[in-house]
Design a protein around this motif. Sequence first.
Motif, short mmCIF file in Angstrom:
data_model
loop_
_atom_site.label_atom_id
_atom_site.label_comp_id
_atom_site.label_asym_id
_atom_site.label_seq_id
_atom_site.Cartn_x
_atom_site.Cartn_y
_atom_site.Cartn_z
N UNK A 76 2.98 -4.45 0.87
CA UNK A 76 3.46 -3.25 0.50
C UNK A 76 4.96 -3.29 0.28
N UNK A 77 5.63 -4.16 0.88
CA UNK A 77 7.03 -4.29 0.59
C UNK A 77 7.35 -4.67 -0.76
N UNK A 78 6.48 -5.83 -1.01
CA UNK A 78 6.80 -6.31 -2.57
C UNK A 78 6.46 -5.28 -3.54
N UNK A 79 5.56 -4.31 -3.60
CA UNK A 79 5.09 -3.71 -4.72
C UNK A 79 6.08 -2.55 -4.53
N UNK A 80 6.54 -1.99 -3.18
CA UNK A 80 7.45 -0.91 -3.31
C UNK A 80 9.01 -1.50 -3.91
N UNK A 95 1.19 -0.57 5.60
CA UNK A 95 1.19 0.03 4.21
C UNK A 95 2.45 1.07 4.26
N UNK A 96 2.94 1.53 5.17
CA UNK A 96 4.15 2.35 5.03
C UNK A 96 5.00 2.07 3.94
N UNK A 97 5.55 0.90 3.62
CA UNK A 97 6.49 0.66 2.65
C UNK A 97 5.86 1.40 1.18
N UNK A 98 4.72 1.14 1.12
CA UNK A 98 3.95 1.64 -0.33
C UNK A 98 3.99 2.98 -0.21
N UNK A 99 3.78 3.71 0.82
CA UNK A 99 3.37 5.07 0.95
C UNK A 99 4.77 5.79 0.83
N UNK A 100 6.00 5.39 1.31
CA UNK A 100 7.17 5.86 1.31
C UNK A 100 7.85 5.50 -0.04
N UNK A 101 7.31 4.67 -0.68
CA UNK A 101 7.95 4.55 -2.23
C UNK A 101 7.15 5.39 -3.22
N UNK A 102 6.12 6.33 -2.62
CA UNK A 102 5.41 7.00 -3.43
C UNK A 102 4.31 6.72 -4.18
N UNK A 103 3.87 5.52 -4.06
CA UNK A 103 2.57 4.78 -4.44
C UNK A 103 1.24 5.44 -3.67
N UNK A 104 0.31 5.81 -4.48
CA UNK A 104 -0.72 6.39 -3.85
C UNK A 104 -1.54 5.54 -3.21
N UNK A 105 -1.80 5.43 -1.85
CA UNK A 105 -2.18 4.47 -0.96
C UNK A 105 -3.58 4.81 -0.43
#
Length: 308
Positions: free
Chosen positions: A105-109, A157-167
């Motif tokens: 999640x951090x990597x994709x964010x 998975x919070x970093x992805x959610x916070x980056x606006x990625x549909x999770x």
Amino acid sequence: MRIAITGSTGLIGTALLRSLRATNATRPPEAGTQQPDIVRLVRRPPRGADEVRWDPERQTVDAAGLAGCDAVVHLAGAGVGDHRWTDAYKRTIRDSRVLGTAALAEAIASLDTPPRVFVCGSAIGYYGNTGDRRTDESAPPGDDFLARVCVEWEEAAAPAVEAGIRTVFPRTGLVVGRQGGAWGRLFPLFKLGLGGRLGSGRQYWSFISLHDHIAALRHLIDTEELSGPVNFTAPEPVTNREVTAAMGRVLHRPTPFPVPAPALRLALGEFADNVLASQRIIPRRLLDSGFTFTHPTVDDAIRSALDD
């Protein structure tokens, strides 16, 4: 579409990879495309442009290798029923999910252009023992070991959610397949005529055919309206007693050998409590989003597994 997958050698990952490759084989390549359409995250040095190195335990990911991905599907995690649940193996179950998810999640964010969707595996273990209550995605988590793991798994998975990625979190039930998972262990026993109900047999098993699971994963990737938890179970869960009867019918074998609860606990330890637990989980959000099951009944799912 460029898709990255973790856990691509497991039961579900292998089937997803096969499905995506079959689709790509029938589609002409896009003009000017240099990158492979499917990227596999591996724990060893990559052997080609279609592999990206990661180490979930050390929480390292070659984020640059994920650049240009439209979707990331995260399926990696230590097998829940592969070993007796010692304290060390329970840590392995937890860490393989939570640490790997956090790293990914951090990597994709961190990407300049992140993927538009992150499909992060989860499980119906989230709900704990639900008895005979029909349970959909609005239900709260349970309080046993697997439920706590699932809560942490999704929170990671919070970093992805916070980056606006549909999770999206596919909460998977018991996958009916011959090549792995819990059902993969049942087929040989029932084919030998050694199958039978487990414990009282009254506990609900929420199953899904492998074919429907893969179709549902692809549905999540393509359906922009879906985010958050989505139950991956057939519409009508059945009891273990009904599963036993269906296996006998489809395989044309007797099912004379019930396994008492004390024997299961002796053989499996703490994990036996999850085998004996009842989970009547309903795929409310899948159905509401227009997904159609090819194998809605347990007989259909078993026959599908035999055809794979």
